[in-house]
Scaffold this motif. Structure first.
Motif, mmCIF file in Angstrom:
data_model
loop_
_atom_site.group_PDB
_atom_site.id
_atom_site.type_symbol
_atom_site.label_atom_id
_atom_site.label_comp_id
_atom_site.label_asym_id
_atom_site.label_seq_id
_atom_site.Cartn_x
_atom_site.Cartn_y
_atom_site.Cartn_z
ATOM 1 N N CYS A 32 0.831 -1.199 0.000
ATOM 2 C CA CYS A 32 0.000 0.000 0.000
ATOM 3 C C CYS A 32 0.868 1.253 0.000
ATOM 4 O O CYS A 32 2.083 1.205 0.122
ATOM 5 N N GLY A 33 0.235 2.425 -0.101
ATOM 6 C CA GLY A 33 0.882 3.730 -0.093
ATOM 7 C C GLY A 33 -0.062 4.751 -0.723
ATOM 8 O O GLY A 33 -1.178 4.413 -1.065
ATOM 9 N N ASN A 34 0.285 6.007 -0.903
ATOM 10 C CA ASN A 34 1.576 6.580 -0.575
ATOM 11 C C ASN A 34 1.573 7.179 0.834
ATOM 12 O O ASN A 34 2.362 6.801 1.676
ATOM 13 N N CYS B 34 -2.528 9.706 5.178
ATOM 14 C CA CYS B 34 -3.508 10.774 5.397
ATOM 15 C C CYS B 34 -4.114 11.292 4.094
ATOM 16 O O CYS B 34 -4.875 12.262 4.110
ATOM 17 N N ALA B 35 -3.801 10.666 2.967
ATOM 18 C CA ALA B 35 -4.351 11.081 1.677
ATOM 19 C C ALA B 35 -5.495 10.159 1.273
ATOM 20 O O ALA B 35 -5.445 8.950 1.516
ATOM 21 N N THR B 36 -6.530 10.719 0.655
ATOM 22 C CA THR B 36 -7.661 9.885 0.227
ATOM 23 C C THR B 36 -7.237 8.878 -0.834
ATOM 24 O O THR B 36 -7.925 7.888 -1.055
ATOM 25 N N GLY B 37 -6.101 9.127 -1.487
ATOM 26 C CA GLY B 37 -5.597 8.189 -2.478
ATOM 27 C C GLY B 37 -4.775 7.052 -1.899
ATOM 28 O O GLY B 37 -4.202 6.256 -2.653
ATOM 29 N N TYR B 38 -4.694 6.951 -0.576
ATOM 30 C CA TYR B 38 -4.052 5.788 0.057
ATOM 31 C C TYR B 38 -4.785 4.538 -0.416
ATOM 32 O O TYR B 38 -6.026 4.507 -0.456
ATOM 33 N N ARG B 39 -4.051 3.472 -0.760
ATOM 34 C CA ARG B 39 -4.675 2.366 -1.490
ATOM 35 C C ARG B 39 -3.864 1.092 -1.315
ATOM 36 O O ARG B 39 -2.717 1.125 -0.850
#
Length: 659
Positions: A178-180, A183-188
């Motif tokens: 996972c990443g990046n 605290c970003a909504t694009g964490y995946r």
């Protein structure tokens, strides 16, 4: 059993539950997570059903474990190993005789950054995985916690990559990472597949596997995978983030994980859905029992789990049994060894043994796929053991993975579709009744017709070089629960996969201004267009300048604390005088480029039309080239992108549906 994310920890819900890791041992689940309290020690919760949990308290008193990041526990060499990264400063290794501790530290700081994960391979050896900016690092670990033999699995998320985990299923290795930025909504979460522990690994066709940028709970990531209570499939646990009491709070979610022949599917669900069922039968062994059998025979396809030592023999019925004694795994029929393989695990102490009787007889020890024999016709399942020796949890289920409704939106490989003689019955469950874009990944050549709920769709011949392409069948209105009936001629077309994406009415990210000199995405409100155009002027070339059109944008994140291209979609535009097509899947992959003589301070018109997997690129109404791209379809939002250093100015942006 139905469940709605996130997990309700009841009186303990004030805690932050980051980086969840779940260990299944002797039929019981143990949940570990990052310490929310900066001065706290790691804790463990236990559960039998993954919904109701008991807080068993702290698992070590060692001050080195204060503020533990991502503790993970694995059973190996007859004891439990824990790795954790206190305050994100390297790793320490602990051991215990119980999954609940107390854990005793056996190493000083072995460094190795953060997010350590343990894995036992089929040779019985222990391995250590950890995060890296370049991918996942894998090392060997001995019984004393010493690591060696550093190597890189070079699958990164175009930036910081963390939270690796590994499972071995039916002869293949599945790596999740996972990443990046958490605290970003694009964490995946992404996944990759290999036939060998060290790779090479191939990224999944449907990456990102887990992402949600526009739900109340987003920032999804740092997963762990564990066998479901029904013994038939895996579940994937991951945290999400919501905002509570003015601070960030991570919550724990889990969903069903489908795995078959290198294909993986799941869908984040924030509505009630059936996650798993109880085993067909199970029994918690007792020391006084020396012989045990279930009353009814298993069906032809079944899975079985036993926690046992080498003095126990698993009975498979019809004269078949399995033995793990004397350094061999032996399949015995009527007292004679039919097949055998080397057993690299020491059965002087107990192990979890898992048997899958499907197309083959797959044998697992402590989650490692160690052997594969010819399948058998089973009978009454059970075990025999010498008096005083141990058999713990013992259970089995008849395989019934395809009886669950599939959660949508999401992508499902043909491996997870019930196909009988060209008829697919796709049972689904969704949050609400709404409209979805239906796309099929097809392998075909000639013209054909596919029916969906009785409505025919004509499919033109495949003129591309690709064996399979996505074809959009447009919008379908679906109830909250129901069935899609798909009919096709198996002699003309094969359905490789099915994708349903929810159509949402979303506002634009921002009003795009050609005077702004920052990285900026302008996403159009209209979805499902298949002709997009814009006029542009290049006021002067700068190094690595990029500007152009975005197509089929999904999972767009507004946050910038992550990778450069934080969206899924297709980019058609210019890198100075180079016309490029890039596949944006939270990182850019070049599909095509072509030099074009673009003059400074001259206005041009760039137009893109597309249908299904065919893309046409026009410059001032002249066709520059046509190209097929396997994952292109007509779903998603369209817009513009211009890099921070670009001197390109846009005007007259248009997007429309061409019937």
């Amino acid at each position: 059993m139905k469940h709605c994310n996130p997990i309700d920890f009841k009186e303990n819900n004030f805690r932050d539950y980051g980086d969840p890791y779940v260990l299944r041992h002797d039929g019981t689940y143990y949940l570990y997570f990052t310490s929310a309290n900066p001065e706290g020690l790691p804790r463990v919760y236990s559960s039998l059903d993954l919904i109701n949990y008991e807080d068993l308290g702290e698992i070590t008193s060692d001050p080195k474990a204060i503020c533990s990041f991502a503790p993970e526990v694995l059973y190996a060499f007859g004891k439990f190993y824990m790795v954790t990264s206190p305050r994100g400063n390297g790793h320490y290794v602990f051991t215990s005789t119980s999954p609940t501790g107390p854990f005793i530290r056996i190493t000083d700081n072995i460094n190795s950054m953060i997010d350590g994960s343990l894995f036992v391979c089929k040779e019985g050896k222990l391995h250590f995985l950890r995060a890296s900016s370049s991918g996942t690092i894998i090392l060997d670990m001995d019984e004393n916690g010493n690591v060696s033999n550093h190597r890189l699995i070079p699958l990164s998320l175009d930036g910081w990559t963390e939270g690796p985990s590994l499972i071995n299923y039916e002869g293949k290795y599945y790596l999740f990472y996972c990443g990046n930025h958490y605290c970003a909504t694009g964490y995946r979460v992404n996944y990759a597949v290999s036939r060998h522990l060290d790779g090479p690994y191939v990224d999944g066709i449907n990456n990102p596997l887990i992402i949600s940028t526009d739900t109340p709970i987003s920032k999804l990531g740092h997963s762990s995978e564990v066998l479901s209570p029904d013994l038939c499939s895996y579940l994937i646990f991951y945290h999400g983030m919501t905002n509570a009491l003015g601070r960030h709070k991570r919550v724990v979610n889990f969903d069903r994980l489908l795995i078959k022949d290198g294909n993986v599917s799941t869908s984040p669900t924030f509505f009630e859905v059936e996650k798993y069922r109880k085993p067909t039968n199970y029994y918690r062994g007792k020391e006084k029992e020396t012989v045990f059998n279930f009353a009814n025979p298993a069906k032809k396809e079944f899975v079985l789990e036993a926690f046992m030592d080498d003095k126990a023999i698993i009975e498979l019925g019809n004269g078949y049994s399995l033995s793990f004694a004397n350094g061999y795994i032996s399949l015995i029929h009527d007292g004679h060894v039919v097949e055998k393989s080397i057993n690299n695990f020491d059965f002087n102490y107990s192990h979890t043994v898992r048997i899958e009787n499907k197309d083959k007889l797959y044998i697992y020890i402590d989650t490692a796929n160690v052997s594969c024999f010819d399948s058998i016709l089973p009978g009454v399942l059970g075990y025999k053991k010498e008096k005083g020796n141990h058999v713990g949890f013992f259970g089995y289920s008849n395989v019934e993975d395809n009886q669950f409704k599939r959660a949508i939106p999401g992508y499902y490989s043909s491996k997870f579709l019930n196909n009988e003689n060209g008829k697919i019955c796709f049972d689904y469950v969704a949050k609400d009744k709404t409209n979805y874009e239906l796309s099929l990944l097809l392998a075909w050549k000639e013209k054909t017709t596919i029916k969906v709920n009785g409505k025919p769709y004509k499919i033109d011949s495949n003129k591309s070089e690709f064996a399979s392409l996505f074809v959009s069948l447009g919008t379908v209105e679906l109830e909250k629960e129901g069935t899609l009936y798909i009919e096709f001629d198996e002699n003309k077309v094969q359905i490789v996969g099915l994708k349903l994406e929810e159509i949402k009415s979303l506002e634009s990210y921002s009003n795009f201004s050609s005077e702004e000199k920052i990285d900026k995405f302008q996403i159009n409100e209209i979805e499902g267009n298949n002709e997009v155009s814009v006029k542009f002027v290049n006021k002067g070339y700068t190094p690595y300048s990029e500007a152009g059109i975005l197509l089929n944008v999904t999972s767009f994140s507004k946050d910038t604390i992550q990778c450069r291209h934080h969206l899924n979609g297709l980019f058609v535009g210019f890198r100075n005088k180079l016309l490029v097509i890039d596949d944006y899947r939270y990182k850019a992959t070049r599909i095509f480029d072509k030099p074009l003589p673009i003059e400074e301070n001259k206005e041009y018109s760039l137009r893109v039309s597309y249908k299904d997997s065919l893309l046409n690129i026009y410059l001032d109404d002249s066709l520059m080239f046509s190209i097929y791209h396997p994952s292109l379809n007509t779903f998603g939002r369209d817009g513009l992108y211009r890099s921070e250093n670009s001197n390109v100015e846009f005007s007259d942006f248009k997007a429309r549906r061409v019937l």
